[in-house]
Design a protein around this motif. Structure first.
Motif, PDB file in Angstrom:
ATOM      1  N   GLN A  56      17.014 -41.341 -89.810  1.00 11.11           N
ATOM      2  CA  GLN A  56      16.916 -40.816 -91.177  1.00 11.11           C
ATOM      3  C   GLN A  56      15.500 -40.348 -91.545  1.00 11.11           C
ATOM      4  O   GLN A  56      15.167 -40.271 -92.735  1.00 11.11           O
ATOM      5  CB  GLN A  56      17.369 -41.899 -92.170  1.00 11.11           C
ATOM      6  CG  GLN A  56      18.784 -42.402 -91.912  1.00 11.11           C
ATOM      7  CD  GLN A  56      19.220 -43.469 -92.883  1.00 11.11           C
ATOM      8  OE1 GLN A  56      19.652 -43.167 -94.011  1.00 11.11           O
ATOM      9  NE2 GLN A  56      19.098 -44.726 -92.477  1.00 11.11           N
ATOM     10  N   ILE A  59      14.504 -37.772 -94.334  1.00  7.59           N
ATOM     11  CA  ILE A  59      14.557 -38.094 -95.759  1.00  7.59           C
ATOM     12  C   ILE A  59      13.180 -38.583 -96.195  1.00  7.59           C
ATOM     13  O   ILE A  59      12.671 -39.576 -95.646  1.00  7.59           O
ATOM     14  CB  ILE A  59      15.627 -39.166 -96.040  1.00  7.59           C
ATOM     15  CG1 ILE A  59      17.002 -38.682 -95.558  1.00  7.59           C
ATOM     16  CG2 ILE A  59      15.662 -39.522 -97.516  1.00  7.59           C
ATOM     17  CD1 ILE A  59      18.113 -39.719 -95.668  1.00  7.59           C
ATOM     18  N   TYR A  62      12.517 -42.451 -96.847  1.00  3.24           N
ATOM     19  CA  TYR A  62      13.062 -43.390 -95.858  1.00  3.24           C
ATOM     20  C   TYR A  62      11.947 -44.252 -95.268  1.00  3.24           C
ATOM     21  O   TYR A  62      10.871 -43.761 -94.906  1.00  3.24           O
ATOM     22  CB  TYR A  62      13.761 -42.609 -94.753  1.00  3.24           C
ATOM     23  CG  TYR A  62      14.149 -43.420 -93.539  1.00  3.24           C
ATOM     24  CD1 TYR A  62      15.215 -44.314 -93.567  1.00  3.24           C
ATOM     25  CD2 TYR A  62      13.447 -43.283 -92.341  1.00  3.24           C
ATOM     26  CE1 TYR A  62      15.587 -45.039 -92.442  1.00  3.24           C
ATOM     27  CE2 TYR A  62      13.802 -44.009 -91.201  1.00  3.24           C
ATOM     28  CZ  TYR A  62      14.870 -44.881 -91.259  1.00  3.24           C
ATOM     29  OH  TYR A  62      15.222 -45.602 -90.141  1.00  3.24           O
ATOM     30  N   ASP A 129      15.031 -49.270 -95.573  1.00  5.60           N
ATOM     31  CA  ASP A 129      16.386 -48.753 -95.405  1.00  5.60           C
ATOM     32  C   ASP A 129      16.985 -49.222 -94.081  1.00  5.60           C
ATOM     33  O   ASP A 129      18.186 -49.493 -93.990  1.00  5.60           O
ATOM     34  CB  ASP A 129      16.377 -47.227 -95.450  1.00  5.60           C
ATOM     35  CG  ASP A 129      15.682 -46.695 -96.692  1.00  5.60           C
ATOM     36  OD1 ASP A 129      16.369 -46.454 -97.695  1.00  5.60           O
ATOM     37  OD2 ASP A 129      14.442 -46.549 -96.664  1.00  5.60           O
ATOM     38  N   PRO A 156      17.761 -42.324-103.120  1.00  5.72           N
ATOM     39  CA  PRO A 156      19.152 -41.927-102.898  1.00  5.72           C
ATOM     40  C   PRO A 156      19.360 -41.320-101.507  1.00  5.72           C
ATOM     41  O   PRO A 156      18.449 -40.756-100.910  1.00  5.72           O
ATOM     42  CB  PRO A 156      19.391 -40.877-103.995  1.00  5.72           C
ATOM     43  CG  PRO A 156      18.027 -40.302-104.261  1.00  5.72           C
ATOM     44  CD  PRO A 156      17.067 -41.434-104.090  1.00  5.72           C
ATOM     45  N   GLY A 157      20.585 -41.496-101.013  1.00  5.90           N
ATOM     46  CA  GLY A 157      20.986 -40.771 -99.819  1.00  5.90           C
ATOM     47  C   GLY A 157      20.714 -41.430 -98.488  1.00  5.90           C
ATOM     48  O   GLY A 157      21.028 -40.849 -97.447  1.00  5.90           O
ATOM     49  N   THR A 158      20.147 -42.631 -98.475  1.00 10.12           N
ATOM     50  CA  THR A 158      19.900 -43.289 -97.193  1.00 10.12           C
ATOM     51  C   THR A 158      21.000 -44.299 -96.887  1.00 10.12           C
ATOM     52  O   THR A 158      21.629 -44.844 -97.797  1.00 10.12           O
ATOM     53  CB  THR A 158      18.545 -44.022 -97.179  1.00 10.12           C
ATOM     54  OG1 THR A 158      18.540 -45.031 -98.189  1.00 10.12           O
ATOM     55  CG2 THR A 158      17.396 -43.064 -97.387  1.00 10.12           C
ATOM     56  N   ARG A 159      21.188 -44.540 -95.615  1.00  5.84           N
ATOM     57  CA  ARG A 159      22.090 -45.594 -95.178  1.00  5.84           C
ATOM     58  C   ARG A 159      21.263 -46.859 -94.988  1.00  5.84           C
ATOM     59  O   ARG A 159      20.181 -46.822 -94.394  1.00  5.84           O
ATOM     60  CB  ARG A 159      22.753 -45.201 -93.862  1.00  5.84           C
ATOM     61  CG  ARG A 159      23.676 -46.269 -93.306  1.00  5.84           C
ATOM     62  CD  ARG A 159      24.171 -45.889 -91.915  1.00  5.84           C
ATOM     63  NE  ARG A 159      24.912 -46.994 -91.305  1.00  5.84           N
ATOM     64  CZ  ARG A 159      25.240 -47.053 -90.019  1.00  5.84           C
ATOM     65  NH1 ARG A 159      24.876 -46.076 -89.202  1.00  5.84           N
ATOM     66  NH2 ARG A 159      25.906 -48.086 -89.545  1.00  5.84           N
TER      67      ARG A 159
END
Length: 492
Positions: A56, A59, A62, A129, A156-159
């Motif tokens: 990631q 991002i 991240y 993250d 937002p948007g990270t696993r």
């Protein structure tokens, strides 16, 4: 090691630097919140972990954290990233002082350590993250589980997830084995329910998932092509190291204190070449002993032992004050524990109406002027004698009792219902500070109360005979379908 491509084109003008081998790919494709990869040596664990951390980095917010127990142990991982990362991201920069990779997007991959449990406060207030533990068995459960609170999104948007690698052995061997190895068959998702009470009073049940992905040198053809003799060197190691590193055997490992231990469910009835046996009615003529190791924030342990006419011990019942989280005590009042001891002794068919000799941790009789734990138990008419706390002598008595004679019979048997003994005692490892003693950071409470009982019933050393090892490959998933050696742990 993995399939590494120094200058191969991967399509659309990109260069392929590294690609996972099949078992690495299986690990990297997992969806679970936690995953453990490895078991044996040579499966490409480190490569998979440092490359997973890159997933990631496009991002900007991240952040990834990769941990080893001590910082010097990170050297090999950092060297791998110095090889891979700049070739994939030419503008990525590594700060040698801060041990941080910064990527063009602004994302970071951070290297850290946790040599002592208190070092976890270094990560207080941080958010990562992705968290990766290399050699997870070097960590205690307290250290691992604390990082759950740090595993959260930075935007937002990270696993958000955790990944680990491990070999058998080390201070964390017991809890890692319980959490990942014996919890389910390899490549099987374990679901854990978590209940959350919200401020308005309603409760929601959430689920967490984890999995074990086994690997070995046999899953790494690239390594075997580059170094065909590596497998030969693993096979020529002493038995414990060979079984752990070549085959990923979690029952025998380097650093294990009680290497005599055997648990063979096929011999529970005839009691040959096994320490674990089926329960039976204890003859009235046998004597009964009870041992206590006190704990409050850590577990307390109460064990009952029968002694036959040959002075052989049988652990017939246990009462273990653990929350279900490894090495975490239930914080019970001593009087309440004493009342439960009385209840068990009044109801258990092997204890009811019997004369029971009790011996306990000498620390329960304090000297600070306050009413001691022993005194509080005596108020409930539960009396313990002061145990002999000689650590090395006690440890040797346990060795003497675990040794098999020429007929495959030991001087200590354990009822198969004593699941906490079976879980904790075989997993104890040696201390790095005192190589003759066990590491007391492990879950050693049952061992301690066993020690007190053994010292009250000492025996001389016997000629030691080790039973033949089981012909079993824990990485052979086809064999798992026919014979599940860890099914015992899941049935109790």
């Amino acid at each position: 090691m993995s399939r590494e491509r120094g200058a191969r084109t991967a399509g659309r003008g990109r260069r392929e630097v590294w690609s996972p081998q099949p078992r690495q790919e299986a690990f990297m494709r997992r969806f679970e919140d936690e995953a453990l990869y490895g078991g044996a040596a040579g499966g490409g664990k480190s490569d998979a972990l440092v490359c997973e951390a890159l997933r990631q980095v496009h991002i900007p917010h991240y952040k990834a954290l990769i941990l080893r127990k001590t910082f010097p142990q990170l050297a090999e991982l950092i060297d791998k990233t110095l090889n891979y990362y700049p070739r994939v991201f030419p503008r990525a920069r590594y700060n040698d002082q801060k041990h941080v990779w910064r990527f063009p997007s602004g994302a970071k991959v951070i290297f850290g350590s946790m040599q002592y449990t208190k070092d976890r406060i270094k990560y207080q207030g941080q958010a990562y993250d992705f968290i990766g533990f290399d050699e997870l068995t070097h960590f205690t459960y307290d250290e691992y589980s604390y990082l759950f609170s740090r595993n959260r999104p930075n935007g937002p948007g990270t696993r958000v997830y955790m990944r680990s690698t491990a070999h058998p052995g080390g201070i964390g061997h017991g809890w890692v084995k319980e959490r990942f190895i014996t919890a389910a068959k390899p490549m099987t998702t374990v679901w854990e329910n978590v209940d959350i009470v919200f401020p308005d009073g309603h409760t929601e049940r959430r689920r967490k998932s984890r999995i074990f992905v086994p690997s070995s040198v046999f899953d790494n053809p690239a390594l075997l092509r580059n170094d065909p003799d590596y497998i030969t060197r693993l096979a020529s190691m002493p038995e414990a190291e060979r079984k752990a590193l070549l085959y990923g055997d979690w029952d025998t490992f380097s650093g294990q204190v009680f290497t005599e231990w055997r648990n063979d469910s096929e011999r529970y009835t005839d009691r040959v070449n096994t320490h674990v046996i089926s329960p039976f009615r204890v003859p009235d003529s046998w004597s009964i002993w009870c041992g206590l190791d006190w704990g409050y924030s850590r577990p307390f342990s109460v064990g009952w032992y029968a002694v036959d006419h040959e002075r052989r011990l049988y652990r017939i019942r246990e009462y273990y004050g653990c929350t279900g989280t490894p090495n975490q005590g239930v914080k019970m009042d001593p009087a309440e524990v004493a009342r439960e001891i009385k209840r068990i002794e009044a109801e258990d068919p092997n204890l009811k109406g019997r004369r029971i000799s009790r011996v306990g941790d000498p620390a329960i009789w304090g000297s600070d002027g306050t009413e001691s734990i022993g005194a509080l138990m005596e108020r409930e008419r539960v009396y313990f004698g002061k145990g002999d706390h000689a650590r090395i002598d006690g440890k040797m008595q346990v060795h003497h009792r675990l040794a098999f004679d020429e007929g495959g019979v030991p001087m200590l048997y354990v009822f198969s219902t004593c699941k906490h003994f079976i879980r904790t005692v075989p997993s104890l490892v040696y201390s790095e500070k005192d190589v003759e003693d066990i590491d007391t950071d492990g879950e050693d409470h049952i061992y301690d109360e066993l020690r007190y009982v053994c010292m009250e019933n000492p025996i001389a050393p016997r000629l030691r005979k080790t039973p033949p090892p089981e012909m079993y490959d824990p990485l052979d998933l086809r064999m798992e379908q026919q014979y599940d050696r860890y099914d015992f742990y899941r049935r109790y």
